[in-house]
Scaffold this motif. Structure first.
Motif, mmCIF file in Angstrom:
data_model
loop_
_atom_site.group_PDB
_atom_site.id
_atom_site.type_symbol
_atom_site.label_atom_id
_atom_site.label_comp_id
_atom_site.label_asym_id
_atom_site.label_seq_id
_atom_site.Cartn_x
_atom_site.Cartn_y
_atom_site.Cartn_z
ATOM 1 N N UNK A 86 -2.905 55.116 -89.745
ATOM 2 C CA UNK A 86 -2.982 56.273 -88.828
ATOM 3 C C UNK A 86 -2.358 57.517 -89.457
ATOM 4 N N UNK A 87 -1.784 57.354 -90.648
ATOM 5 C CA UNK A 87 -1.202 58.494 -91.337
ATOM 6 C C UNK A 87 0.302 58.626 -91.171
ATOM 7 N N UNK A 88 0.949 57.652 -90.538
ATOM 8 C CA UNK A 88 2.405 57.721 -90.362
ATOM 9 C C UNK A 88 3.072 57.420 -91.703
ATOM 10 N N UNK A 89 3.930 58.324 -92.123
ATOM 11 C CA UNK A 89 4.641 58.158 -93.396
ATOM 12 C C UNK A 89 6.156 58.192 -93.227
ATOM 13 N N UNK A 90 6.625 58.722 -92.118
ATOM 14 C CA UNK A 90 8.065 58.858 -91.890
ATOM 15 C C UNK A 90 8.729 57.482 -91.871
ATOM 16 N N UNK A 91 9.708 57.248 -92.739
ATOM 17 C CA UNK A 91 10.352 55.929 -92.804
ATOM 18 C C UNK A 91 10.966 55.477 -91.475
ATOM 19 N N UNK A 92 11.582 56.410 -90.739
ATOM 20 C CA UNK A 92 12.204 56.036 -89.467
ATOM 21 C C UNK A 92 11.131 55.633 -88.453
ATOM 22 N N UNK A 93 10.045 56.389 -88.388
ATOM 23 C CA UNK A 93 8.957 56.052 -87.459
ATOM 24 C C UNK A 93 8.370 54.682 -87.799
ATOM 25 N N UNK A 94 8.193 54.407 -89.090
ATOM 26 C CA UNK A 94 7.676 53.095 -89.496
ATOM 27 C C UNK A 94 8.660 51.981 -89.157
ATOM 28 N N UNK A 95 9.936 52.239 -89.427
ATOM 29 C CA UNK A 95 10.961 51.235 -89.118
ATOM 30 C C UNK A 95 10.983 50.910 -87.629
ATOM 31 N N UNK A 96 10.951 51.935 -86.803
ATOM 32 C CA UNK A 96 11.017 51.717 -85.353
ATOM 33 C C UNK A 96 9.743 51.020 -84.862
ATOM 34 N N UNK A 97 8.598 51.357 -85.423
ATOM 35 C CA UNK A 97 7.348 50.673 -85.050
ATOM 36 C C UNK A 97 7.434 49.191 -85.421
ATOM 37 N N UNK A 98 7.968 48.910 -86.605
ATOM 38 C CA UNK A 98 8.147 47.517 -87.021
ATOM 39 C C UNK A 98 9.140 46.787 -86.132
ATOM 40 N N UNK A 99 10.228 47.466 -85.774
ATOM 41 C CA UNK A 99 11.236 46.866 -84.888
ATOM 42 C C UNK A 99 10.620 46.556 -83.530
ATOM 43 N N UNK A 100 9.817 47.487 -83.004
ATOM 44 C CA UNK A 100 9.157 47.265 -81.712
ATOM 45 C C UNK A 100 8.248 46.041 -81.783
#
Length: 199
Positions: A86-100
């Motif tokens: 989807x184009x998400x590159x921000x490490x924090x956004x990816x980390x939180x998505x993975x955590x969710x």
């Protein structure tokens, strides 16, 4: 279907039945008090068949753990792939998505997850769990682009990973899905704040 394919299907079905029955018995009695005879009886097989497939109670427990771990890793990896697509590159956004994704998996598999965090497991299991936890911290450090060789970075990722693990344990005691979703949302908000680079 050939004879070997039919046998493989039956073998896989029996393995699934054994794992399901062992989860029931472990959840009801705990690992120490669980009996192989009861597990085999719930499957309608002789105890010898159980030994043939898993080598005993420890093998069953470790197979359940491996299944839980692999499913959680698959779920998280699929989420990260979808987010990157989807184009998400921000490490924090990816980390939180993975955590969710991990926490939603913990809720979906709460019965097994609850069993695996108890102190009542086979000998040596705590060491295996700690080894996996260290690997989890390393994966999270890479995802967050944090140098875990630096003590401050290592501590930060360890704290974040501990928050996720503790929340997964709490989800095992939730009364319903609404409560579980509220907890996941709350913790993901906390992770966003804790994950932000210092400064």
């Amino acid at each position: 279907m050939g004879l070997s394919e039919e046998y493989a299907g039956q073998d896989g079905s029996l393995r699934r039945t054994l794992l399901d029955a062992s989860l029931e018995v472990f959840a009801e009695r705990g690992y120490t008090d669980a009996g192989l005879t009861e597990i085999a009886a719930r499957c309608g097989i002789p105890v010898g068949s159980l030994f043939q497939h898993y080598g005993g109670k420890r093998g069953l427990y470790l197979a359940l753990w491996e299944e839980f771990r692999e499913e959680q890793e698959r779920r998280t990896a699929a989420t990260l792939t979808a987010e990157r697509n989807r184009g998400v590159e921000d490490p924090v956004a990816l980390f939180v998505a993975g955590a969710r994704a991990y926490l939603e998996g913990a809720w979906d598999n709460r019965r097994l997850g609850r069993l695996l965090v108890e102190d009542d497991g086979p000998a040596g299991f705590d060491a295996l769990r700690r080894q996996w936890d260290r690997a989890w911290v390393r994966r999270n450090a890479r995802l967050l682009e944090i140098d875990e060789r630096r003590r401050a970075g290592r501590v930060r990722v360890s704290v974040l990973t501990t928050v996720i693990g503790g929340t997964a344990r709490e989800l095992g005691d939730c009364g319903d899905e609404t409560e579980a979703r509220e907890i996941v949302d709350e913790v993901c908000g906390i992770l966003i704040h804790l994950s932000a680079p210092p400064g």
